[in-house]
Design a protein around this motif. Structure first.
Motif, PDB file in Angstrom:
ATOM      1  N   GLY A 160     -76.346 -44.913  17.362  1.00  0.00           N
ATOM      2  CA  GLY A 160     -75.890 -43.944  16.372  1.00  0.00           C
ATOM      3  C   GLY A 160     -76.554 -42.599  16.547  1.00  0.00           C
ATOM      4  N   TYR A 161     -76.122 -41.662  15.736  1.00  0.00           N
ATOM      5  CA  TYR A 161     -76.779 -40.349  15.748  1.00  0.00           C
ATOM      6  C   TYR A 161     -76.453 -39.585  14.476  1.00  0.00           C
ATOM      7  N   ILE A 162     -77.197 -38.510  14.250  1.00  0.00           N
ATOM      8  CA  ILE A 162     -76.931 -37.646  13.102  1.00  0.00           C
ATOM      9  C   ILE A 162     -75.934 -36.586  13.549  1.00  0.00           C
ATOM     10  N   THR A 163     -74.790 -36.580  12.881  1.00  0.00           N
ATOM     11  CA  THR A 163     -73.694 -35.693  13.256  1.00  0.00           C
ATOM     12  C   THR A 163     -73.760 -34.399  12.444  1.00  0.00           C
ATOM     13  N   SER A 164     -72.840 -33.491  12.767  1.00  0.00           N
ATOM     14  CA  SER A 164     -72.782 -32.239  12.004  1.00  0.00           C
ATOM     15  C   SER A 164     -72.035 -32.424  10.682  1.00  0.00           C
ATOM     16  N   GLY A 165     -71.565 -33.633  10.404  1.00  0.00           N
ATOM     17  CA  GLY A 165     -70.863 -33.885   9.143  1.00  0.00           C
ATOM     18  C   GLY A 165     -69.976 -35.107   9.240  1.00  0.00           C
ATOM     19  N   GLY A 166     -69.333 -35.430   8.145  1.00  0.00           N
ATOM     20  CA  GLY A 166     -68.496 -36.619   8.097  1.00  0.00           C
ATOM     21  C   GLY A 166     -67.373 -36.583   9.117  1.00  0.00           C
ATOM     22  N   THR A 167     -66.786 -35.410   9.321  1.00  0.00           N
ATOM     23  CA  THR A 167     -65.659 -35.309  10.246  1.00  0.00           C
ATOM     24  C   THR A 167     -66.051 -35.715  11.662  1.00  0.00           C
ATOM     25  N   GLU A 168     -67.220 -35.269  12.108  1.00  0.00           N
ATOM     26  CA  GLU A 168     -67.658 -35.647  13.454  1.00  0.00           C
ATOM     27  C   GLU A 168     -67.880 -37.148  13.552  1.00  0.00           C
ATOM     28  N   GLY A 169     -68.383 -37.744  12.481  1.00  0.00           N
ATOM     29  CA  GLY A 169     -68.578 -39.193  12.487  1.00  0.00           C
ATOM     30  C   GLY A 169     -67.259 -39.943  12.619  1.00  0.00           C
ATOM     31  N   ASN A 170     -66.264 -39.497  11.859  1.00  0.00           N
ATOM     32  CA  ASN A 170     -64.954 -40.140  11.963  1.00  0.00           C
ATOM     33  C   ASN A 170     -64.307 -39.891  13.315  1.00  0.00           C
ATOM     34  N   LEU A 171     -64.541 -38.690  13.833  1.00  0.00           N
ATOM     35  CA  LEU A 171     -64.016 -38.371  15.158  1.00  0.00           C
ATOM     36  C   LEU A 171     -64.642 -39.287  16.205  1.00  0.00           C
TER      37      LEU A 171
ATOM     38  N   VAL B 172     -66.344 -54.783  11.492  1.00  0.00           N
ATOM     39  CA  VAL B 172     -66.397 -53.321  11.552  1.00  0.00           C
ATOM     40  C   VAL B 172     -67.243 -52.927  12.755  1.00  0.00           C
ATOM     41  N   SER B 173     -66.767 -51.933  13.498  1.00  0.00           N
ATOM     42  CA  SER B 173     -67.477 -51.522  14.712  1.00  0.00           C
ATOM     43  C   SER B 173     -68.249 -50.236  14.537  1.00  0.00           C
ATOM     44  N   SER B 174     -67.817 -49.400  13.597  1.00  0.00           N
ATOM     45  CA  SER B 174     -68.527 -48.133  13.394  1.00  0.00           C
ATOM     46  C   SER B 174     -68.324 -47.646  11.972  1.00  0.00           C
ATOM     47  N   ILE B 175     -69.249 -46.810  11.533  1.00  0.00           N
ATOM     48  CA  ILE B 175     -69.185 -46.270  10.173  1.00  0.00           C
ATOM     49  C   ILE B 175     -69.651 -44.823  10.198  1.00  0.00           C
ATOM     50  N   ALA B 176     -69.010 -44.003   9.359  1.00  0.00           N
ATOM     51  CA  ALA B 176     -69.433 -42.608   9.223  1.00  0.00           C
ATOM     52  C   ALA B 176     -69.800 -42.342   7.767  1.00  0.00           C
TER      53      ALA B 176
ATOM     54  N   ASN C 289     -71.835 -50.565  16.225  1.00  0.00           N
ATOM     55  CA  ASN C 289     -72.298 -51.834  16.788  1.00  0.00           C
ATOM     56  C   ASN C 289     -72.736 -51.583  18.230  1.00  0.00           C
ATOM     57  N   LYS C 290     -73.991 -51.925  18.547  1.00  0.00           N
ATOM     58  CA  LYS C 290     -74.537 -51.541  19.844  1.00  0.00           C
ATOM     59  C   LYS C 290     -73.824 -52.198  21.026  1.00  0.00           C
ATOM     60  N   SER C 291     -73.508 -53.460  20.895  1.00  0.00           N
ATOM     61  CA  SER C 291     -72.883 -54.124  22.055  1.00  0.00           C
ATOM     62  C   SER C 291     -71.499 -53.539  22.317  1.00  0.00           C
ATOM     63  N   MET C 292     -70.766 -53.221  21.240  1.00  0.00           N
ATOM     64  CA  MET C 292     -69.483 -52.546  21.402  1.00  0.00           C
ATOM     65  C   MET C 292     -69.673 -51.199  22.090  1.00  0.00           C
ATOM     66  N   HIS C 293     -70.702 -50.476  21.666  1.00  0.00           N
ATOM     67  CA  HIS C 293     -70.942 -49.145  22.223  1.00  0.00           C
ATOM     68  C   HIS C 293     -71.292 -49.241  23.697  1.00  0.00           C
ATOM     69  N   ASP C 294     -72.165 -50.179  24.019  1.00  0.00           N
ATOM     70  CA  ASP C 294     -72.565 -50.349  25.414  1.00  0.00           C
ATOM     71  C   ASP C 294     -71.361 -50.716  26.277  1.00  0.00           C
ATOM     72  N   ALA C 295     -70.513 -51.607  25.736  1.00  0.00           N
ATOM     73  CA  ALA C 295     -69.330 -52.033  26.484  1.00  0.00           C
ATOM     74  C   ALA C 295     -68.378 -50.857  26.721  1.00  0.00           C
ATOM     75  N   THR C 296     -68.350 -49.945  25.760  1.00  0.00           N
ATOM     76  CA  THR C 296     -67.405 -48.827  25.839  1.00  0.00           C
ATOM     77  C   THR C 296     -67.885 -47.724  26.756  1.00  0.00           C
ATOM     78  N   PHE C 297     -69.143 -47.364  26.592  1.00  0.00           N
ATOM     79  CA  PHE C 297     -69.683 -46.228  27.370  1.00  0.00           C
ATOM     80  C   PHE C 297     -70.694 -46.739  28.382  1.00  0.00           C
ATOM     81  N   GLN C 298     -70.166 -47.491  29.365  1.00  0.00           N
ATOM     82  CA  GLN C 298     -71.071 -48.116  30.322  1.00  0.00           C
ATOM     83  C   GLN C 298     -71.820 -47.088  31.163  1.00  0.00           C
ATOM     84  N   ASP C 299     -71.117 -46.032  31.484  1.00  0.00           N
ATOM     85  CA  ASP C 299     -71.722 -45.063  32.409  1.00  0.00           C
ATOM     86  C   ASP C 299     -71.905 -43.707  31.727  1.00  0.00           C
TER      87      ASP C 299
END
Lengths: 398, 398, 398, 398
Positions: free
Chosen positions: B94-105, B238-242, B261-271
């Motif tokens: 996860g990370y701290i976004t510039s706002g709710g919209t970035e989280g949903n994006l 649920v895989s992500s929340i904003a 969810n970390k395993s989902m994230h790792d699977a998605t952004f392998q590289d």
């Protein structure tokens, strides 16, 4: 027990923040590697004036004030006016973004929409020296992108651009080209030449209406207008520009300006979503936008004015030249400098120096961005340390 | 002449900012229409401690510290840990976004990438009560999106969801569904039920691996975990929340948290792109990220703690109920309230009240978000004014 | 070289101040020995609002505004009004002093002048428990002073007062008595009784016009009016009172209030020096007076109001009683407490505790002033530590 | 009801303070009449760093640290060291006072005590141009005082000094003379000459041990050491000096420095009161002393250093000369300027100007104190306005 934990924890939190502050003041003294002014006392005046404690939200289009009164859109407008004037852009649309990346994202997004609604397939061309966010943005927006090679200096190789466009032309009919124009690359500060790009386009007989040029002037945006070598961007086919506020202007808190040619913008977003909830059009990528950033930006503009920015730009360029000369005089390896900008590159020094000066590196190269806080004296100190460690390492070959 | 203009202009600028401050303090007293705490003195302490004057940049992945030392990633990590714990999410990215919209994006982007790399075509389903940024994000990301109808309360109509999925199923084979789960809609605070969605999916025999659920908990993110009616989100697909930081937590400056969810994230952004320039992975949508926001968020967490948030949540819900009862007692038309949340809707009052209380409206409805600064006494004042103006207008029918 | 020293020195200065701040936040958590609130976040809001950066100078009489506009005399007047009302003093003269000492100095000075201009020799009577500044002031003002003995509690011994007055009466004819009335002594919080003093004066047939009573209510000035045991001071012959602002009110920066009976003041200073330079009367002891102090004081009064001060007073008295009971329960030696005030005295503990809690000591005694920041929980912590160290030292006799 | 009043009142209080701030920023732009820098942003940095919210109390002697740790005596000591060095005073005693008046009071007090304990009757001599606090202090301390006439420039008339001393000598035998030496008078900035005073004393055969000279250098204290015309004060019989911190140094909050010859001080206060309560000697006039003032003073010294003060002094003198020349060029009546200082006097202008520029006046004269914030440009503006209003009034005779 509860209460103790609470009070004690809060005291610990305050102490930790205070010690963190001391540590960061220390770090700011040798912040050389990235294009930011690390400390700005003027702005803390602002913050403390009580404005930092208010939720000021510029949600939605900057020119439409909704029901909520707690915003700073008047100040935002004055910032945009100031930047538009720097670029002789009479009729503009724009907003203050959360940073350079959002500005570049918006430019590419607008390009994509511009062609899509004309039923042309958009293709994105960007040089290999572009900021790392540029290809990321293309991926995000799902736009087909082509990387153009660069010269050693970091400037776009226009022959390669020709080839890339030709290859598109071969396969596609109804298409639009979105071209990223670097006004200062991240690593070497190299600037692409707009006229050269037009030469390429003319040569290939690409109609003007099939080209959308976005300028990424993250660092150089408040410097470029003062250069004798500048081109008149918007008069020559640039449709949008992104500039960082926390880089050369020194807003401290990350933010940026996105400016676009108004008629292009109107043509692209004819039916910009009206949001009854906000009583505003939702024309920006961010939703809630931090109104405090506009105040910071506005205050700096009052403080410095056109002349202030110009003087600072000239001093920084002079100091960058001074660093370049100093490194050359000591025969330090691999020193390079593109004229009229703030970045000097050189062989990556030992870890101790990279750490202390927080240098950005890429492969075997490092660079220094000679921002306003890096004086000739600080450069001398850096070179002295570099010399002593280099000699130890027998790095410098006489 | 020059100098005069400068000094005089600066004095004028300071006076203007100060008068703007006075005006905004006035506005903050009747800020009823949007889900923010309009003023937070505690944070101005922070700002003034000098931390607001430093460029603190959390560029790149929050868990990777690059060469530049001027960041607050340790504090960011502790904020994320705190939120993950609220949601019993042991292994997160996860990370701290510039706002709710970035989280949903980000959530939608991750869903798109998750399926794309599995060679499944992503489809996005969101209810008509979703925040206005939700369809905007889908458009930005170029994802095919379907709007699902809602019940009168603002909750998703699960029958309509079934129909929408069926229509996709009819036409496509290798696809993935990205479903937006509203944990509190913008206008009425309605919450979609995760179990109902699973009922639909089960009924249609959609395999779990073909579904990505993103929760938009902008306002309710720090309230939902304390509700007896809550569902265990991440344990149930649920895989992500904003979540917004400037809404219920009260960070004042817009920001948000995105957790996945970390395993989902790792699977998605392998590289995930390694950026030598930063010595960090470029895993976030924003580039430069404002490190001051993490300090604000962190400080609030120290100040309030789990118990503080819980108490505030309970008080706000109680006060929202109190507003609902008060409006009903005066027979005000069209009053509605969904249990366990902060928003009460009612017939749009006269302009004077909409203006003074800066009410968000939609069609013939207005709402109040009963945040922490809206006490029972302020509600009484509001109702008294509403009553007097309504009687004049003969709006309230006895 | 010059420039380096400068920049480097300034960085070092800022770091030193920041580390000093961290150290002091730590110290403030165990500041038990003196009658001040060690930290007040509310006021830092004020300071940071920009008011702390202005030279605001209340030079001269608080009710006369001179040519210079940069003052806060309106705010000062409202503070004085508030305090006068607390003491049912309808017609007063007064000002905000640099601290309790200046207030006591002014009271004694006014007494001296009052009798001098009536051609009576002034004599000053003060108890041995008076603040150390009391005899210093008498020496400064060159007034003959007599120290009156105290009871064990710290209250004036009225028999000894009788004797001291008798001895004056024996030797002198035309004289005036200036009597210092302690409304809470420094070490034990003991309060002298005005009615007892009047008994003594009546008994000795001292005419009212030959007596000037000044009340030193440094710590208790904002508590005394709420006590059931209080006497009506100004209605019963008190002519002036001095109260500290940085003690119970919590102005953080040292300051105080001096209030005097207006008719007495007018009679004393008939020809108060008009200073053309200031366009004001020079009626105060200080010349330039810090106008920021009046703002601090005024803001606290807005924040707390009469009820706020009353509640805090009651809580502090309750907590002092709690400390007294706790010490007694552990059979700690030499514990004493005078009713209706904040100070508990006890045998001086080991150096470690004296140091940590910054206890004021006198001979073999120490005391704690139970100010607003010392909660029951902090008292428990203190007692636990005291117990453990006492046992080691076999100090506590079972 | 209660709660409403409270919240509403607090909001009103904050708005009032903010509007007051705007008004004062406006006033500060034309603050010409008094010797202060009206605004200092650097210090607000300090204030906001959180240091302004702590009760820092330098009670008692600056060189003795008591039990309470919340003080800034180390910083105070460094300020005193800096000033002592400016005056080549190797062995000193001193402290930071609440302002110039306390410094002058201390000097006179020390003189009185010095002679009293030697059984000599103290007489005080001060010129008629002395600050208005000087005779007030003498009255407070009950010291017999003689006013010495001045020349037209405001400098002491040494013949009249001779006469005044002769008249004392005629009537008294065992006496001591305390002489006030003005290093810059309040109205004209005139400086008395130490050597001339010594001539008088030598002529009258007054032994050195019967003379105590106190220098009042309120405004000029940080300028005088840089003048070529300066005399070496402490090497030539000056025993103490008082300097304001909020005047030339610019501490904003009123404060001052009192420095005394250490051997004189030791001889005078042999048995300085040890206060067990404080664990410190009570050697100052004030009791609680604001430790924040020492931080302000210290920070300014770090920021400016000796060279900074010197440069500012030279600029101010140059600008005062410029004002003097400008007024003469327009033939404005009654213009006067004493060399090497900051004050220019002239005929009192119309009320509008006196009000706007907040000019101090005395009889038919006004003056401007050319402090650091009064640039040549601001002087030009002032003169232009003066000219236009004067012409209307036909005040200026060609």
């Amino acid at each position: 027990m509860e209460e103790f934990d609470y009070q004690e924890k809060l005291t610990q939190a305050e102490i930790r923040l205070t010690e963190f502050l001391a540590e960061q003041i220390r770090n700011s003294a040798t912040y050389f590697g990235y294009p930011e002014i690390p400390q700005n006392n003027d702005l803390s005046i602002l913050g403390i004036s009580g404005l930092a404690k208010l939720h000021l939200n510029n949600a939605g289009d900057p020119s439409v004030h909704g029901n909520a009164k707690m915003h700073t859109k008047e100040f935002e407008k004055e910032v945009l006016d100031f930047v538009a004037k720097l670029y002789d852009l009479e009729s503009y649309w724009g907003y203050i973004t959360s940073g350079g990346t959002e500005g570049n994202l918006y430019g590419l997004y607008m390009g994509r929409e511009y062609f899509t609604q004309k039923n042309k397939k958009p293709f994105f061309l960007f040089s290999s020296s572009s900021h790392y966010s540029i290809p990321k943005n293309a991926h995000l927006l799902n736009v087909d992108a082509f990387q153009v090679n660069c010269d050693g200096s970091g400037e776009m190789n226009y022959k390669n651009l020709t080839e890339k466009i030709k290859s598109i032309n071969t396969k596609h009919k109804e298409y639009g080209l979105i071209i990223n124009l670097n006004i200062g690359t991240t690593m070497t500060g190299a600037m692409d030449e707009l006229s050269e790009i037009h030469n390429v386009l003319d040569e290939l007989h690409i109609p003007k209406e099939d080209v959308y040029i976005h300028a990424d002037a993250a660092l150089m945006g408040f410097i470029y207008p003062f250069l004798s070598s500048k081109e008149d961007l918007f008069a020559n086919g640039v449709s949008s520009i992104a500039i960082s506020g926390h880089k050369f202007p020194g807003t401290i808190h990350p933010c940026g300006v996105l400016l676009a040619n108004k008629s292009m913008h109107d043509a692209t977003f004819q039916d910009a979503n009206w949001i009854p909830y906000l009583e505003a059009n939702d024309t920006t990528i961010s939703g809630s936008r931090n109104g405090f950033l506009a105040l910071n930006f506005w205050y700096i503009i009052q403080k410095k004015g056109v002349n202030g920015f110009k003087e600072e730009a000239m001093t920084c360029i002079e100091n960058a030249q001074y660093l370049y000369n100093s490194l050359n005089e000591m025969n330090y390896p691999d020193v390079a400098y593109n004229a009229d900008q703030l970045i000097v590159t050189f062989e990556k020094p030992c870890d101790e120096i990279v750490q202390k000066y927080q240098l950005a590196t890429q492969g075997n190269k490092a660079h220094i961005v000679v921002m306003q806080h890096i004086s000739k004296h600080k450069i001398d100190q850096f070179c002295t340390l570099l010399k002593s460690t280099s000699q130890n390492l027998e790095l410098v070959k006489g």
